[in-house]
Design a protein around this motif. Structure first.
Motif, mmCIF file in Angstrom:
data_model
loop_
_atom_site.group_PDB
_atom_site.id
_atom_site.type_symbol
_atom_site.label_atom_id
_atom_site.label_comp_id
_atom_site.label_asym_id
_atom_site.label_seq_id
_atom_site.Cartn_x
_atom_site.Cartn_y
_atom_site.Cartn_z
ATOM 1 N N ASN A 150 0.818 -1.207 0.000
ATOM 2 C CA ASN A 150 0.000 0.000 0.000
ATOM 3 C C ASN A 150 0.858 1.266 0.000
ATOM 4 O O ASN A 150 1.613 1.510 0.922
ATOM 5 N N GLY A 151 0.743 2.020 -1.062
ATOM 6 C CA GLY A 151 1.478 3.281 -1.183
ATOM 7 C C GLY A 151 0.934 4.009 -2.386
ATOM 8 O O GLY A 151 -0.002 3.531 -3.050
ATOM 9 N N VAL A 152 1.537 5.119 -2.735
ATOM 10 C CA VAL A 152 0.951 5.957 -3.789
ATOM 11 C C VAL A 152 1.020 5.292 -5.171
ATOM 12 O O VAL A 152 0.187 5.543 -6.038
ATOM 13 N N ALA B 86 -6.543 -1.491 3.292
ATOM 14 C CA ALA B 86 -5.430 -0.725 2.716
ATOM 15 C C ALA B 86 -4.246 -0.698 3.677
ATOM 16 O O ALA B 86 -3.707 0.354 4.017
ATOM 17 N N GLY C 165 6.362 0.195 3.053
ATOM 18 C CA GLY C 165 5.561 -1.024 3.225
ATOM 19 C C GLY C 165 6.403 -2.294 3.163
ATOM 20 O O GLY C 165 6.169 -3.243 3.928
ATOM 21 N N MET D 36 7.910 -3.424 6.354
ATOM 22 C CA MET D 36 7.000 -3.899 7.407
ATOM 23 C C MET D 36 6.922 -5.424 7.457
ATOM 24 O O MET D 36 6.520 -5.990 8.467
ATOM 25 N N ASP E 277 11.661 5.952 -2.604
ATOM 26 C CA ASP E 277 11.652 7.418 -2.571
ATOM 27 C C ASP E 277 12.096 7.907 -1.192
ATOM 28 O O ASP E 277 12.000 9.090 -0.892
ATOM 29 N N MET F 55 2.958 8.225 -0.148
ATOM 30 C CA MET F 55 1.506 8.444 -0.229
ATOM 31 C C MET F 55 1.080 9.593 0.675
ATOM 32 O O MET F 55 0.277 10.448 0.316
ATOM 33 N N TYR G 260 8.587 10.660 -7.789
ATOM 34 C CA TYR G 260 7.206 10.997 -7.438
ATOM 35 C C TYR G 260 6.942 12.498 -7.561
ATOM 36 O O TYR G 260 5.927 12.986 -7.070
HETATM 37 C C1 LIG Z 1 0.045 -0.478 8.433
HETATM 38 C C2 LIG Z 1 -0.198 0.896 7.893
HETATM 39 N N1 LIG Z 1 0.371 1.944 8.497
HETATM 40 C C3 LIG Z 1 0.182 3.196 7.990
HETATM 41 C C4 LIG Z 1 -0.606 3.384 6.890
HETATM 42 C C5 LIG Z 1 -0.832 4.795 6.328
HETATM 43 N N2 LIG Z 1 -0.080 4.886 5.067
HETATM 44 C C6 LIG Z 1 -0.684 4.659 3.883
HETATM 45 S S1 LIG Z 1 0.376 4.723 2.612
HETATM 46 C C7 LIG Z 1 1.645 5.140 3.612
HETATM 47 C C8 LIG Z 1 3.013 5.387 3.045
HETATM 48 C C9 LIG Z 1 3.520 4.269 2.195
HETATM 49 O O1 LIG Z 1 4.882 4.481 1.972
HETATM 50 P P1 LIG Z 1 5.696 3.511 1.056
HETATM 51 O O2 LIG Z 1 5.434 2.108 1.388
HETATM 52 O O3 LIG Z 1 7.126 3.914 1.072
HETATM 53 O O4 LIG Z 1 5.071 3.751 -0.387
HETATM 54 P P2 LIG Z 1 5.042 5.111 -1.221
HETATM 55 O O5 LIG Z 1 3.736 5.757 -0.962
HETATM 56 O O6 LIG Z 1 6.214 5.941 -0.773
HETATM 57 O O7 LIG Z 1 5.198 4.675 -2.635
HETATM 58 C C10 LIG Z 1 1.247 5.206 4.944
HETATM 59 C C11 LIG Z 1 2.136 5.557 6.089
HETATM 60 C C12 LIG Z 1 -1.208 2.242 6.316
HETATM 61 N N3 LIG Z 1 -2.016 2.314 5.262
HETATM 62 N N4 LIG Z 1 -0.966 1.013 6.818
#
Ligand SMILES: Cc1ncc(C[n+]2csc(CCOP(=O)(O)OP(=O)(O)O)c2C)c(N)n1
Length: 546
Positions: free
Chosen positions: A379-381, A405, A434, A437, A459, A464, A528
């Motif tokens: 889950n990310g942008v 999500a 993500g 994690m 990045d 996101m 991004y």
């Molecule tokens: C377990 C969890 N913690 C926090 C969030 C809130 N959240 C959604 S997207 C995101 C950032 C994702 O970062 P990354 O994995 O680096 O992907 P990017 O958006 O940078 O591509 C966060 C903190 C979530 N959805 N799930």
């Protein structure tokens, strides 16, 4: 029979193939009983990952995926995965251990009320207090996990119950067919559709759960009604279809929302309100026919006027048979939107800048993945870019979570997808946030000798949230971090690590990874810088003039 043996026998009767998890001392009898079974135990490095794997197994097979943990801390680690399965309608069965319930010499050590803790996250949560109840409890937990709407169930098996002797025997699965929609409901829906002027079809998650793909394709081909997909409805009908109007990756102001604001009737097949809304209903606006296994939960943004309730494929079949396509239907504007959308989807797809441009990344991944290849997204942008720009060709080939999500599910769900479909190409696509994690599951993937490609999009930030922060006009603050050297990190697990050095190397590198066995991690620096401009402003402006 010993109770733990009976428990395993009950799992076998359910057709369980794998158990994902981490045993604790409270599961040792069950573990020993599993030794003699054909069920394969897949030991993971975190219970949360085991839960994501079990849920994904359920999502792909329709049969409850099983995960296992000990009491207390092991069980609390399952919580996020339970929510993931429950919200995402993925059948999953959790079994957790517990200290003896009849007499314990350990006080309250490690004891948490796990059955209660699981209450809001499951369809069913019970402690087994007597071996005699194992067959009915297990059967009920599987029935509920798999029945529409699927979700998570939980059973706690205490140590002293696991060693009891019992004469009980397993309860076999009962055979039944899903109920089908009543003809009258179909007739009312047909009338509404025939009377409408600009109907649209929306395909959502439930259409991806069972076999409704062929029937929906026939429906679209016969009626000529244009269709949209929700994020979890991707691929039910091949998105290369000329009547595909786009994916609801953004909640508003995208090209497809122009189509939605122009429609007078949405035939909503399989969408429910757990997904981020693809549209918002308004009083006096378009009507909605809810075609699903169950009636709709009412929500301020969703209150369909009509429900066609029953097996989705059958409902679509009945509708298709009865509908006579109408000359007064006017799809001209939708076709205009389609042409503009296709143009827009190509923008940036050949950009050569490095770090890689998200649109280029999506296009290259689509080029390299075969029609039935599976991408499992964390889950990310980038999820928005993939949902919007990556056309899914087959059902369940884009595994993303638009319900809980949750971050952290990308790698575990890719592992489960590869286990379920060993001959298909599987790619995990994760952000650097993500991925970390549940990155420890690299070890699981290597140990299982899976052929897997993992993209880690770097990045150095929680991108996101940065995107949203910019959009809300806030200063850039509090979202940056540093990363390990992902190549060395992968190699320390016995995986193969690669670092993308230029955008044009992406395609040949991924192709090479897919032809050489093992787990391949590719560190992919990503640009991004245009997320805000394109996703928040350009799409809105361009679609406004349609
Ligand atoms: C377990 C969890 N913690 C926090 C969030 C809130 N959240 C959604 S997207 C995101 C950032 C994702 O970062 P990354 O994995 O680096 O992907 P990017 O958006 O940078 O591509 C966060 C903190 C979530 N959805 N799930």
């Amino acid at each position: 029979m010993k109770a733990s043996d009976l428990f395993v026998k009950a799992l076998e009767a359910e057709g369980v193939e794998y158990i994902f998890g981490i045993p604790g001392e409270e599961n040792l009898d069950l573990l020993n009983s599993l030794k003699a079974s054909k069920i394969k135990l897949i030991v993971t490095r975190h219970e949360q990952a085991a839960g994501f794997m079990a849920a994904t197994y359920g999502r792909l097979t329709g049969k409850a995926g099983v995960c296992l943990s000990t009491l207390g801390p092991g069980a609390t680690n399952l919580v996020t995965a339970a929510a993931y399965a429950q919200l995402g309608a993925m059948p999953m069965f959790m079994v957790t251990g517990q200290k003896p319930i009849k007499a314990s010499k350990q006080g309250q050590f490690q004891i948490v009320e796990i059955v209660d803790m699981m209450q809001p996250l499951t369809k069913y949560t019970r402690q087994i207090a007597s071996a005699h109840n194992i067959p009915s409890r297990v059967r009920e937990a599987f029935r509920l996990a798999e029945d529409e709407r699927p979700g998570a169930t939980h059973i706690e098996l205490p140590e002293d119950v696991a060693v009891e002797q019992t004469t009980a025997d397993v309860i076999e699965k009962s055979l039944y067919r899903r109920p089908v929609a009543e003809e009258k409901a179909i007739m009312v829906a047909v009338e509404l559709i025939e009377k409408s002027r600009r109907p649209l079809l929306l395909i959502g998650a439930a259409a991806n759960r069972k076999q409704s793909s062929k029937m929906l394709k026939k429906f679209v081909d016969k009626t000529g009604i244009p269709f949209l997909s929700t994020q979890m409805g991707k691929g039910v009908v091949d998105e290369r279809h000329p009547l595909f109007l786009g994916n609801a990756s953004l909640s508003a102001h995208d090209f497809l929302h122009r189509a939605i604001s122009h429609t007078d009737l949405i035939i909503n097949v399989g969408h429910d309100v757990v997904e981020k809304p693809p549209f918002f209903m308004e009083q006096g606006g378009f009507k909605v026919i809810h075609v699903n296994y169950l009636t709709a939960s009412v929500d301020p943004v969703y209150y369909p006027q009509l429900g066609v309730i029953g097996d989705i494929a059958n409902s679509v079949y009945q509708l298709k048979q009865k509908i006579k396509p109408k000359r007064k239907w006017d799809f001209g504007y939708f076709h205009e939107i389609k042409a503009k959308l296709e143009e827009h989807l190509l923008e940036g797809a050949d950009d050569e800048r490095f770090p890689i441009y998200p649109q280029r990344l999506v296009k290259d991944v689509r080029t390299v993945m075969p029609d039935d290849g599976i991408i499992a997204l964390d889950n990310g942008v980038y999820k928005i870019w993939f949902a919007r720009n990556y056309k899914a060709y087959k059902p369940n080939t884009v595994l993303l979570d638009n319900a809980l999500a949750s971050m952290g599910a990308g790698l575990p769900s890719a592992i489960a997808a590869k286990i379920v479909h060993p001959r298909r190409k599987v790619m995990a696509i994760c952000g650097d946030g993500g991925f970390m994690m549940n990155s420890q599951e690299l070890e699981t993937a290597v140990r299982l000798k899976l052929n897997l490609v993992i993209l880690v999009l770097c990045d150095n930030a929680y991108g996101m949230i940065k995107w949203k922060q910019t959009n809300m006009g806030f200063d850039d603050f509090g979202l940056d971090f540093n990363n390990p050297d992902f190549v060395m990190y992968a190699e320390s697990y016995g995986a193969k690590g690669h670092r993308l050095e230029s955008s044009k190397d992406f395609l040949p590198l991924v192709k090479k990874c897919f032809t050489s066995p093992g787990v391949h991690l590719i560190e992919v620096p990503i640009d991004y810088s245009d997320n805000d401009r394109i996703l928040n402003r350009e799409i809105r402006e361009k679609s406004r003039f349609l």
